[in-house]
Design a protein around this motif. Sequence first.
Motif, mmCIF file in Angstrom:
data_model
loop_
_atom_site.group_PDB
_atom_site.id
_atom_site.type_symbol
_atom_site.label_atom_id
_atom_site.label_comp_id
_atom_site.label_asym_id
_atom_site.label_seq_id
_atom_site.Cartn_x
_atom_site.Cartn_y
_atom_site.Cartn_z
ATOM 1 N N TYR A 71 12.599 12.917 19.716
ATOM 2 C CA TYR A 71 11.632 12.621 18.971
ATOM 3 C C TYR A 71 11.483 12.900 17.460
ATOM 4 C CZ TYR A 71 6.567 12.668 18.463
ATOM 5 O OH TYR A 71 5.325 12.089 18.199
ATOM 6 N N ALA A 72 11.127 11.542 16.753
ATOM 7 C CA ALA A 72 11.308 11.726 15.161
ATOM 8 C C ALA A 72 10.045 12.041 14.804
ATOM 9 C CB ALA A 72 11.614 10.312 14.983
ATOM 10 N N ILE A 73 9.807 13.139 13.841
ATOM 11 C CA ILE A 73 8.821 13.682 13.110
ATOM 12 C C ILE A 73 8.959 13.306 11.583
ATOM 13 C CG2 ILE A 73 7.806 15.683 12.496
ATOM 14 C CD1 ILE A 73 8.850 17.056 15.059
ATOM 15 N N GLU A 74 7.873 12.743 10.998
ATOM 16 C CA GLU A 74 7.842 12.348 9.512
ATOM 17 C C GLU A 74 7.546 13.551 8.712
ATOM 18 O OE1 GLU A 74 4.913 9.516 9.171
ATOM 19 O OE2 GLU A 74 6.039 7.894 10.076
ATOM 20 N N ASN A 75 6.999 14.558 9.325
ATOM 21 C CA ASN A 75 6.790 15.944 8.421
ATOM 22 C C ASN A 75 7.858 16.868 8.563
ATOM 23 O OD1 ASN A 75 4.013 15.094 7.642
ATOM 24 N ND2 ASN A 75 2.980 15.515 9.622
ATOM 25 N N ARG A 76 7.602 17.868 7.912
ATOM 26 C CA ARG A 76 8.802 19.035 7.692
ATOM 27 C C ARG A 76 8.564 19.691 8.801
ATOM 28 N NH1 ARG A 76 7.581 20.741 3.039
ATOM 29 N NH2 ARG A 76 8.892 19.673 1.901
ATOM 30 N N VAL A 127 5.287 22.344 12.560
ATOM 31 C CA VAL A 127 5.735 20.914 11.496
ATOM 32 C C VAL A 127 4.713 21.381 10.125
ATOM 33 C CG1 VAL A 127 6.486 19.373 12.928
ATOM 34 C CG2 VAL A 127 4.022 19.375 12.229
ATOM 35 N N SER A 139 2.456 19.713 6.918
ATOM 36 C CA SER A 139 2.202 18.203 6.575
ATOM 37 C C SER A 139 2.887 18.116 5.292
ATOM 38 C CB SER A 139 0.902 18.204 6.626
ATOM 39 O OG SER A 139 0.468 17.069 5.914
ATOM 40 N N LEU A 140 3.257 16.728 5.125
ATOM 41 C CA LEU A 140 3.795 16.522 3.491
ATOM 42 C C LEU A 140 2.646 16.181 2.727
ATOM 43 C CD1 LEU A 140 6.937 14.461 4.476
ATOM 44 C CD2 LEU A 140 6.887 16.739 3.854
#
Length: 313
Positions: free
Chosen positions: A230-235, A276, A278-279
């Motif tokens: 699974y790809a996650i955009e946040n940290r 995670v 949030s950026l």
Amino acid sequence: MRIVLGWVGAVVLLAGVLIGGVLVANATVFSASGFVRDYLGALAEGRVDEVLALPGVDVAGLDDRLLDPRAFTGVAAEVVSDEVRGQVHHVRVRVTGQTQGETVLEVTRVGTRFALFPEWGFAASPVTRLTVTPSGDARFTAGSLPVESWGGTPVTFAALTPALYTFGHSSRFLTADPVTVLARGGSADVALDIRPSDAFVRAVQAAVEADLTGCASQRILFPTGCPFGYAIENRVVSEPRWTIVEMPDATVAPSDRIGTWAVPGAEGVAHLSVEVQSLFDGSVSTLEEDVPFSAAYRIAFDGDAVVLAPALR
């Protein structure tokens, strides 16, 4: 004079008896039908060397492995008629018992024994062209004889006529419904469907579950060599934790090469739990996500153990 006449009469009588005996023998024991009865008896008892030594028996150009007595079962057969066409006797034979059928054996005179009795041979070889096509595996049995088809291609065997041939496969991981054919001359085809046994399917299912459980133990977003990620955009701020919430039901199918097997795409669902940040605003939350996947494998064996190799992912 009376004594001489008596001796002459006795000689004539004896000659008549001998000639009559020869004629009777030629019509029975040494007839074409008698030759066929002797052949049928030898074949039923598995005396293959005797059968192959008879004049006219020819297996040239055919695979001769089914000439082994272990490969066939002799049958009860009887001669029912003898029709002469030119120089050839067409002897009709009826197979009795559980498996019934008829065949015609062609016999011709090939010489004389002791200057009195005809000698016979086959005008047409009493051999059936029996083509066996296995699927799933190149190995099978004919009777109790192990046989292998090179590369799994069809094999055309010489089968002695008449006889019963039963083909099958039984091993720890593979099975096949037996196919029985009565060789009665000409050509015959056998398709043998070799398929996974229940034990094979259970072993593969256990191996799939073990592989996916190992995948779920990896604390990364894309477990190595595994069918899900699974790809996650946040940290990511915690170790990802995977669980398998829907284990695939594995099926076993032939691969593109005979004798090897595969698990085609089996559908399952993994669950990801990870914290995670949030950026955008720096907030921290727990991501809970169901991740559908499809698992496919190539199957190999290590002794009696099933070993899975992931298909291209």
